[in-house]
Scaffold this active site. Structure first.
Site, PDB file in Angstrom:
ATOM      1  N   ASN A 293      -3.293  14.295  -0.515  1.00 29.46           N
ATOM      2  CA  ASN A 293      -4.195  15.059   0.359  1.00 29.46           C
ATOM      3  C   ASN A 293      -3.753  16.507   0.422  1.00 29.46           C
ATOM      4  OD1 ASN A 293      -5.669  12.790   1.078  1.00 29.46           O
ATOM      5  ND2 ASN A 293      -4.494  12.405   2.950  1.00 29.46           N
TER       6      ASN A 293
ATOM      7  N   ARG B 295      -6.551   7.346  -0.763  1.00 24.62           N
ATOM      8  CA  ARG B 295      -5.393   7.416  -1.660  1.00 24.62           C
ATOM      9  C   ARG B 295      -4.963   6.036  -2.170  1.00 24.62           C
ATOM     10  NH1 ARG B 295      -1.019  10.705   1.401  1.00 24.62           N
ATOM     11  NH2 ARG B 295      -2.002   9.637   3.161  1.00 24.62           N
TER      12      ARG B 295
END
Length: 752
Positions: free
Chosen positions: A37, A19
């Site tokens: 996620n 990320r």
């Protein structure tokens, strides 16, 4: 023109800095949106120009974080929202473990720099790591992957580590093993396995090693046994205590410069040494290599590895010389990984121990690899590689378990088109390894949150893995051993066949009840036809002949109708007993094994009559072979037509030629070389003939005998000269360590 795309990234993409990587990348490309996620991996919604969005998608595949493994990227257009800026969104609660657990990865350059920086707060901290490196699979206890489901759960983060953990711009954002000297595990040195009060355990352990002690070192996936590599007395003591008479030891060196003082290192080998997997790499040793002879007796190669944990970096730097680093066990036992077990099993071997209080959930031996034609060729796949998945585009709707073979066991779970091959479990020959086998099945199933619907197993009824499978109340698929070898090679390359397959190994039960091991098959994932094989011979004494190659030599001499003066006298009374056994009406197992043929020739050449580890005689015969000799003994093939009996590769011709040259006084090194070239020529000729008969253009090579580089190169070169495409292993070993994938691939196709 502005557009918005929803981009899905699958694979090992959580807990590895994915990320933050996307956040930085999107900012650089001027994109708006979010990354987060969820239960399927990483979801990105990005808004901007088409060229920038294309660049984002390309970078997700080409430039992922070091610890990530991207298995798929898909994108679709969605309505634009007019977002400003790009953010990291909160994670969505997962309903099942669709994402993957990363393998353990070697300490990254940034962490190594911190480790040796006196100004850094983690200076000399033995457990530093970040999202790009450190323990993963060996510390995971369950899912979802977060700190509470790792063996770091009992080490609460201090305030400074917690700030780093929560900061998306930090290299340790959501790094589950994050810790520092204030909140992490503690390293201790135990001289004589008792508390010492040493304030600097690394310095104390290094001093013990320099003084010639054997030290048990708790590593990432288990305990190692360490000794100074240049000290003959220390290495000899380690061999004697570990009951490992001949098998080579691996050697830890601090850096590539040190590796070059011991071995020749090509650019590809250097890259493999430095890789995030950090395996032991088999390298050609220099004549002046400063290691004790007992490190790798008679071997032209050394297995070297670089430090891959902070403890290894610190210890190697403190010792300042190469260190033997071998598995912490007694020969044939699994590596010790729990502290009490290590103390009980290793206290009689190691003079001292370097330990810590972070538990190891799953044992994982070091992986072993070499470079062949500039490509990685795995000998053992474990730490650093497992349990990374391999794509398998068959049977995606069922969960299939492959339980592997008896030796070099691994297990494999197929879930949703991805095959997860476990770490190296070992030889299923004792209760400890059998327990590790059942634990591997249960643990991998828990991490993937799946329950097997189908179990694939070997045909041999006495394999412990087969017995376990037969005890399960599940549908079963039996897969012939060499079919599984070749299916693994095909599946690894994303192919289903048909192709010609050459499978050469020690022993595997054939469909006719004989022990196969030198086979040419017309093979696909759906089935196989046996087209050719090595000449069958008795195996006097069954399994005893594996440990005593002279027995197989006696059988081959009888089959070839020749004798070697001196050999009966060398063996003595047992030779006469075996001759009587061969003359008796009692049935003996029959084998076509290439491995047993190599064993027999090793005994004929005086290399070895009795072995101390699996494959030793054949390995030493390869070492003996004179690289300057290129002539080949003849190994004619009796071809049959399709639909008739398989062709026979007349290895008795090889044996007669070996005996004739030895009786004439030829050097055994030249004889060994001619034998290897002759066997390669016979196998290749049979495969070429089979390919022409069956109109195949591809040949797959598998089986443990193809760890023999002389045979692999010889067979491969002859096949390629005949215009055939040759598949060899790269992502799995050619040994029984790859069998479980082949079983799963075959079972998935048969059941679909």
């Amino acid at each position: 023109m502005t557009e918005r795309r929803a981009i899905r990234v699958a694979g090992i993409v959580q807990g590895v800095g994915f990320r933050p990587f996307v956040h930085v990348l999107a900012g650089r490309l001027g994109l708006a949106g979010f990354v987060g996620n969820d239960e399927r991996g990483v979801l990105i919604e990005a808004e901007g120009g088409a060229a920038a969005l294309d660049a984002l998608e390309a970078a997700l595949v080409a430039e992922p974080p070091p610890a990530a493994l991207v298995t798929a990227v898909t994108a679709r257009r969605v309505p634009a929202r007019g977002d400003h800026g790009f953010v990291i969104a909160p994670s969505v609660a997962r309903s099942r473990a669709a994402t993957l657990i990363s393998p353990d990865l070697a300490t990254c350059r940034d962490c190594v720099a911190e480790l040796f920086d006196p100004a850094d707060r983690r200076f000399r901290h033995p457990f530093l790591s970040c999202t790009n490196c450190g323990p993963r699979f060996t510390i995971v206890t369950g899912v979802p992957y977060d700190r509470a489901t790792t063996t770091m759960a009992d080490f609460p983060m201090c305030a400074a580590c917690a700030r780093e953990y929560r900061d998306p711009a930090d290299r340790r954002f959501h790094a589950q093993p994050i810790c520092c000297p204030d909140c992490g595990p503690v390293l201790r040195f135990l001289p004589g396995w008792t508390e010492s009060g040493e304030t600097d355990p690394i310095t104390a352990a290094a001093g013990a090693l320099r003084a010639g002690a054997v030290v048990a070192v708790k590593g990432l996936g288990g305990y190692h046994l360490a000794a100074p590599a240049a000290d003959p007395r220390a290495v000899g003591a380690l061999r004697a205590r570990k009951h490992r008479e001949d098998k080579p030891f691996a050697v830890l060196v601090p850096d590539v410069a040190a590796a070059r003082t011991l071995c020749e290192v090509s650019p590809e080998e250097e890259a493999l040494l430095r890789s995030v997997q950090a395996p032991i790499v088999l390298l050609r040793r220099r004549p002046d290599a400063d290691v004790a002879a007992a490190v790798a007796p008679g071997d032209r190669h050394l297995g070297l590895l670089l430090p891959y944990t902070p403890v290894h970096h610190l210890l190697s730097a403190a010792v300042g010389a190469p260190v033997v680093l071998t598995s912490g066990n007694v020969s044939d036992e699994p590596i010790a990984h729990r502290d009490a077990d290590a103390r009980a099993r290793l206290a009689g071997i190691a003079d001292a121990a370097l330990v810590h209080d972070r538990p190891i959930r799953t044992r994982a031996d070091d992986s072993v690899a070499r470079i062949v034609r500039s490509q990685r060729y795995l000998v053992r796949r474990s730490r650093g590689f497992a349990p990374a998945p391999l794509p398998l585009a068959v049977g995606a709707g069922r969960v299939v378990l492959g339980v592997g073979a008896e030796l070099k066991n691994t297990i494999c779970l197929l879930r949703g088109g991805e095959a997860f091959v476990s770490h190296h479990v070992g030889d299923l020959e004792n209760a400890e390894t059998l327990a590790a086998f059942t634990d591997a099945i249960a643990h991998l199933g828990r991490l993937l949150e799946v329950i097997p619907e189908l179990v694939a197993h070997d045909l041999h009824p006495e394999y412990l893995s087969t017995k376990w499978a037969l005890d399960q109340d599940l549908p079963l698929v039996g897969v012939q051993h060499h079919h599984a070898h070749l299916a693994a090679c095909l599946a690894e390359h994303g192919e289903a066949g048909p192709a010609i397959g050459v499978a050469c190994d020690g022993l595997g039960l054939g469909t006719d009840g004989a022990l196969w091991g030198g086979e040419v098959l017309d093979v696909s994932l759906t089935g196989f036809t046996r087209l050719a094989h090595l000449e069958p011979v008795p195996l006097p004494g069954g399994a005893t002949a594996i440990r005593q190659p002279w027995r197989t030599a006696a059988a081959w001499l009888r089959t070839a109708g020749t004798e070697l003066p001196g050999l009966p006298d060398r063996i003595g009374a047992p030779w006469r007993a075996v001759q009587a056994l061969l003359d008796s009406p009692l049935d003996q197992p029959v084998t076509t094994s290439a491995g047993r043929l190599c064993d027999a020739v090793a005994a004929l050449c005086g290399v070895r009559d009795r072995t101390t580890y699996e494959g030793q005689a054949a390995i030493e015969l390869e070492r003996l072979a004179d690289p300057g000799v290129t002539e080949a003994y003849p190994a004619p093939v009796r071809y049959a037509h399709i639909g008739e009996e398989p062709a026979v590769i007349m290895a008795s011709e090889l044996v007669r030629a070996v005996v004739a040259d030895l009786r004439r006084g030829e050097e055994p090194a030249a004889v060994a070389a001619r034998f290897h070239h002759g066997l390669a020529a016979g196998l290749a000729a049979a495969a070429v003939g089979a390919a022409r008969e069956r109109a195949r253009d591809t040949v797959a090579l598998s089986g443990g005998v193809f760890q023999n580089m002389l045979l692999l190169r010889g067979v491969r070169a002859r096949l390629e000269r005949a215009g055939l495409r040759v598949l060899v292993h790269s992502r799995l070993p050619c040994t029984d360590g790859g069998i479980s994938l082949g079983q799963v691939a075959v079972a998935a196709v048969r059941s679909s």
